[in-house]
Every structure is written in structure tokens, then in C-alpha cells.
Design an enzyme around this catalytic site. Structure first.
Site, PDB file in Angstrom:
ATOM      1  N   LYS A 340      38.091  42.785  37.855  1.00 40.95           N
ATOM      2  CA  LYS A 340      39.427  42.221  37.668  1.00 40.95           C
ATOM      3  C   LYS A 340      39.964  42.598  36.290  1.00 40.95           C
ATOM      4  O   LYS A 340      39.188  42.874  35.372  1.00 40.95           O
ATOM      5  CB  LYS A 340      39.371  40.690  37.768  1.00 40.95           C
ATOM      6  CG  LYS A 340      39.030  40.128  39.135  1.00 40.95           C
ATOM      7  CD  LYS A 340      38.964  38.609  39.065  1.00 40.95           C
ATOM      8  CE  LYS A 340      38.598  38.004  40.404  1.00 40.95           C
ATOM      9  NZ  LYS A 340      39.683  38.114  41.395  1.00 40.95           N
ATOM     10  N   ARG A 414      34.893  36.078  51.257  1.00 38.14           N
ATOM     11  CA  ARG A 414      34.763  36.125  52.713  1.00 38.14           C
ATOM     12  C   ARG A 414      33.349  36.511  53.141  1.00 38.14           C
ATOM     13  O   ARG A 414      32.924  36.178  54.252  1.00 38.14           O
ATOM     14  CB  ARG A 414      35.806  37.074  53.303  1.00 38.14           C
ATOM     15  CG  ARG A 414      35.707  38.515  52.868  1.00 38.14           C
ATOM     16  CD  ARG A 414      37.007  39.276  53.038  1.00 38.14           C
ATOM     17  NE  ARG A 414      37.990  38.867  52.032  1.00 38.14           N
ATOM     18  CZ  ARG A 414      39.229  39.363  51.965  1.00 38.14           C
ATOM     19  NH1 ARG A 414      39.634  40.283  52.828  1.00 38.14           N
ATOM     20  NH2 ARG A 414      40.054  38.947  51.027  1.00 38.14           N
TER      21      ARG A 414
END
Length: 568
Positions: A340, A414
Site C-alpha cells: 500500500k 477474502r
């Protein structure tokens, strides 16, 4: 002693505040007294005798108000603040319309509150306050708060109960004003809805300051009067549940590791209810369960993964099908190899918001003794870059045997949830509800206004929606079209890709479609809480910081399920 956070009161001429119970010695100022003591032994004995005869004052005598303080200094000890509500005027020339508690207090002070409110400025708007001093000896400071229109009810455009939201906001603002006065206790007008008033007070006063030396004064909120005691206590429990989630999410990642998170929840649960079992599963157990997707994320960090499993048996029948909550528990998300940007990365300490909210909801349900069986599952780990971390293009195998191509290591949540959802099917669940700070796309779609809900069950959606209207922590239904499923199943190397093939298009929807591939239960809902993770100033009764949303909605949802005997 001085007010909290202010240190001792300054010396006064001829008066000095003693060490205990407000005792005062009728002595000269400290330098002069020291000079006298050094003069002669007889005079020294005289000084001691005068000290022994000094009268003692109570810091707050019953019926007399606060004791006098030296040179105008006002000690907070024993003082109380009072928060009272007033509705918006229906007519311009009308007198202020107080709540029942407000009217009672106004009569007690012979109408002075009405008089002062009328001459002190324009009518109070919703969420605004006005402060008055010296009206009553028991309450040196009285804050009047604007509640807006009386009996506004459910606003179908806003999808919440406007009365409840107005009360939460007004009470929170009023309590903070009392806190600014460094008054240690505040009594709160129930405003016709004691639960909402309690939520506003407890949520509004909370601030994470565990690691600061200088802290805000602690203020205890109490119900004013005797109307609505049970509802008030229920509101306190709801708000404390959300505050627990805020605490977990706000804590720095080096303090709130996967193991520490599990230990905090275990401790909380054991202190509130005996009908709870907590299992803190180790890496070895996770490997035995063949949770390859979860392990592939965890292997990049030196912090060992933990699978937290909670069983709350609140139903009279232990065999009743449980509600299963599943929460994403990434205690820090760097993005992994798909790193990130550094700006704002510190907020990723709250990427375990899903686990924080569902576990806090179970703690609250256990505190309320809800007659419902609930199971909580939280895969906990860090997502870090290292030589062992997932690499873009790697293929991993989930618990149900499906293979997943990891095209972006920053779409890691996920992967944890895939294995946890597979495991959730072992419990013959009445419903499975998972929560996760899953996608930035959810924040883009809804912002902080509502949690996005993807579900295969209209029955489940109805309960979640109805719960959110009461709590004011709203939900909004999102699509689970086959259109999105095709984008994650069209994958060159594996059964599924962890990102949609059209990259950012419909990112929240393709993430939900991915999770759906690991669900066979008839009643499942995925809550993407990325947009509601933090609060700047959008929710006025929450201070800036991690929001702990939608904990209260999950608790209210569980309450509704405990009352719904429909077999599903």
C-alpha cells in the site's frame, strides 16, 4: 485536591487546602508559616495546636452545594452536571417545550430555566447546546440540548428513527460540554427514550487515550430520575459493546497482535457470562484444517496466526441452530508484496474491524443474556511483505479444495474469509453473517453513510435493515449478480482469481461474488464495513477515530433473531 488533570489548587492568603476530605488549616500562607515554625519551640507547638483544631469541610455537603474554594478556584470533587432536552418550537411565539424531566426541573427552579433559555438567544436548534450556572445547588452546571422536532419518528428518506438519532446526538454533545468543565458526574435526561440517551452519553464520552500520559477527565453518566432504568442499562451495554470494538480497532498493531486480540475477547467474555466457551486455535490447528488460503496470508509475518472460535449458548435448547458471525481479523495490513502507499497506512491497524465488531457484538449479546446460540469465528493474522509472503500470481488452495490465483496480495481479506466461511458450515447455522473491512471500493460507493450488505436471503436482509433503523447505524443492500461472479471465475491458472478481471470496476461486488463461491448456506450475508471503519465528523456522537460500526446493529439484529421463531 484540584480538578482532574489540573494539579493541586494554588495557595491562598491565610487559607490552605489540606490533604484529606477538603480539610483546611487556618494558617498564614506557606512561606510565612514556615518562618513562624522556625522561630521558637513554643510557637511551633502553638502552630501544631492550631492545625489540629482546623475545621473540616465536606467537598459537597448535602443540600448545600460545593464547598467554598480558595481565591475563586472551583474544585470538581462532588459536583454534578445535568443535561436536559428541549424540543424545537412549533410556533415562533411559543415558550420552550421541555421534556418531562426538563419541565420537572423548571418547576423546581420556579421557571428560571424557561426564562433564561428565552432571553439567552434564539431557540435551540437540533444538536446545539446552552449552558447555565447556579440554577440549583445540586447541579451547578446545567446544559440544555436541542432535540429537534418532537415525535419525528422514522424518516423513510434517511432510513433511521429520527427521534433516536436526535437524542443520541444531543446527549453526546451535552455530556462533552460537561466534561469540558471537568465535572466528574453528569445526570442525563432520558428524553423519552432512555436507551438512546444512554447510547449517546456513553458513545459520546469515549475516547481512546490508553497510551497518553495526559488524559481527558473521566465523566460518569447516570440516568436523571427513575423513568426508564432498564432501557438506560440496555443502552449502556449496547454502547459499551461498540466502544469495545473502537478500542480494539484503535489500538496500535504492535499492541493488538492476533494473540492479544484473542486474549482480550476471551477475558471479556469470561467476565460477563458463564455460558461461553472460547477456543484460541494455533497455527498447527489451522494447518490441520487445511486452511491454505488463510495460511498463505499469515506466512508473510513473524506474528503467528490465530483462529478465534467463540461459542455462546444462550438458548434454552443447546441443539438450536446457531447464528454464526465471521469476522476478518487482519491486525495490520501493509498490502503484502502489493504494498500500500505509506500515506494513511497506519489506519490499517483497524483492518481487523470485522473481527472486532462481531466479537464485540457477541460480548454484548452475552452481557444481555440473549436467548440465542451464537458462534463467532475470527481468522487473525498480519499481512506483511517478506521473502515468505504471497507473490502476485501464486496459487493457493482453500479449505473446500478450490484453488485461488492471488493476483493482488492486498486483496487478502477474502482469502481469510474463504476458509472461515467453509468452516462455518460445520455448525448447521441458522444464518451466517460475515463482516469485513474488505474493499476500498465500498468506501467509494457508499462512503461512511452505511454498511454495504450482500446477501442471498431476503429474510436475513429484512432483519438487518429493521435493526439498522433502530440503531441509526445504517445498512444498504448491494447486488450479488452473476455478472460479478463471471469476473472472478474467469481465471487462467486456478478456479478463482482474488480480484475481478476488470480490475477496479465494481470492486466491492466482485469481492462479494468471490466469497459467495465458498457459501452453500441458504441464509448468508456479507457486510463490507470498509466505508464505516473510521469517523471524522460524520457521526456527531462519535469522536474522531475508529468507529466500531456496525456493532450495535449486529446486536440488535441478534436480538431480533432471538425473538423470531421462524424455522429457516
Amino acid at each position: 485536591p484540584g480538578a482532574p488533570g489540573r494539579g493541586p489548587a494554588p495557595e491562598a492568603r491565610g487559607v490552605r487546602q489540606g490533604q484529606r476530605g477538603g480539610t483546611r488549616s487556618l494558617l498564614p500562607s506557606l512561606p510565612a508559616a514556615a518562618g513562624l515554625v522556625m522561630l521558637l519551640p513554643p510557637l511551633r507547638r502553638l502552630v501544631r495546636r492550631s492545625l489540629g483544631r482546623a475545621p473540616a469541610f465536606s467537598c459537597c455537603c448535602p443540600g448545600r452545594g460545593p464547598a467554598p474554594s480558595p481565591r475563586g478556584y472551583s474544585s470538581s470533587a462532588g459536583r454534578k452536571g445535568l443535561v436536559l432536552g428541549v424540543y424545537a418550537k412549533e410556533k415562533e411565539e411559543a415558550v420552550p417545550q421541555f421534556t418531562n424531566a426538563g419541565e420537572t426541573f423548571d418547576r423546581l427552579v420556579s421557571g428560571k430555566l424557561t426564562e433564561l433559555l428565552s432571553i439567552s438567544g434564539p431557540p435551540l436548534k437540533k444538536g446545539k447546546t446552552r449552558l447555565f450556572h447556579g440554577l440549583h445547588q445540586d447541579f451547578p452546571s446545567v446544559v440544555v440540548v436541542g432535540l429537534g422536532k418532537k415525535a419525528a419518528g422514522v424518516n423513510n428518506q434517511e432510513n433511521w428513527n429520527e427521534d433516536k438519532e436526535n437524542i443520541r446526538t444531543a446527549v453526546a454533545v451535552g455530556c462533552r460540554q460537561v466534561q469540558d468543565l471537568e465535572v466528574p458526574c453528569v445526570e442525563v435526561d432520558p428524553c423519552g427514550d432512555a436507551q438512546s440517551a444512554a447510547e449517546g452519553a456513553v458513545l459520546g464520552l469515549y475516547e481512546y487515550n490508553e497510551l497518553k500520559q495526559k488524559k481527558k477527565p473521566v465523566v460518569t453518566a447516570q440516568l436523571h430520575g427513575s423513568d426508564g432504568k432498564e432501557a438506560w442499562q440496555k443502552g449502556v451495554m449496547f454502547a459499551e459493546g461498540q466502544n469495545l470494538a473502537r478500542y480494539l480497532m484503535e489500538a496500535p498493531a504492535n499492541y493488538m497482535t492476533p494473540m492479544k486480540f484473542a486474549e482480550v475477547i476471551e477475558q471479556k467474555l469470561r467476565s460477563v457470562n458463564s455460558n461461553v466457551k472460547v477456543h484460541i486455535r494455533s497455527k498447527a490447528w489451522i494447518e490441520e484444517q487445511q486452511m491454505g488460503a488463510f495460511l498463505s496470508v499469515a506466512k508473510g509475518s513473524d506474528e503467528p496466526p490465530v483462529f478465534l472460535e467463540i461459542h455462546y449458548s444462550g438458548s434454552a435448547n443447546a441443539n438450536d441452530s446457531p447464528l454464526v458471525f465471521v469476522g476478518k481479523g487482519v491486525t495490520f495490513d501493509s498490502g503484502g508484496i502489493s504494498l500500500k502507499p505509506s500515506s494513511g497506512m497506519d489506519a490499517m491497524r483497524a483492518d481487523m474491524g470485522g473481527a472486532a465488531t462481531v466479537c464485540s457484538a457477541i460480548v454484548t449479546a452475552a452481557t444481555l443474556n440473549l436467548p440465542l446460540n451464537i458462534i463467532g469465528l475470527a481468522p487473525l493474522c498480519e499481512n506483511m511483505p517478506s521473502s515468505r509472503a504471497n507473490k502476485p500470481g501464486d496459487v493457493v488452495r482453500a479449505k473446500n479444495g478450490k484453488t485461488i490465483q492471488v493476483d493482488n496480495t492486498d486483496a487478502e481479506g477474502r482469502l481469510l474469509l474463504a476458509d472461515a466461511l467453509c468452516y462455518a458450515h460445520n455448525f448447521n447455522a441458522r444464518a451466517i453473517v460475515n463482516a469485513a473491512t474488505l474493499t476500498g471500493a465500498m468506501d467509494v460507493a457508499l462512503g461512511s453513510a452505511a454498511t454495504g450488505v450482500f446477501t442471498n436471503s431476503s429474510w436475513l436482509w429484512t432483519h438487518l435493515y429493521a435493526a439498522s433503523i433502530l440503531t441509526g447505524d445504517r445498512v444498504w443492500r448491494m447486488p450479488l449478480f452473476e455478472h460479478y461472479t463471471k469476473q472472478v471465475t474467469d481465471c487462467p491458472l486456478a478456479d478463482l482469481s482474488n480480484v475481478g478481471k476488470y480490475s477496479r470496476a465494481g470492486g466491492a461486488c466482485t469481492a462479494a461474488a468471490f466469497l459467495k463461491e465458498f457459501v452453500t448456506a441458504a441464509n448468508w450475508a456479507h457486510l463490507d464495513i470498509a466505508g464505516v471503519m473510521s469517523n471524522k465528523d460524520e457521526v456527531p456522537y462519535l469522536r474522531k477515530g475508529m468507529a466500531g460500526r456496525p456493532t450495535r446493529t449486529l446486536v440488535e439484529f441478534a436480538t431480533r433473531l432471538s425473538q423470531d421463531k421462524q424455522s429457516v
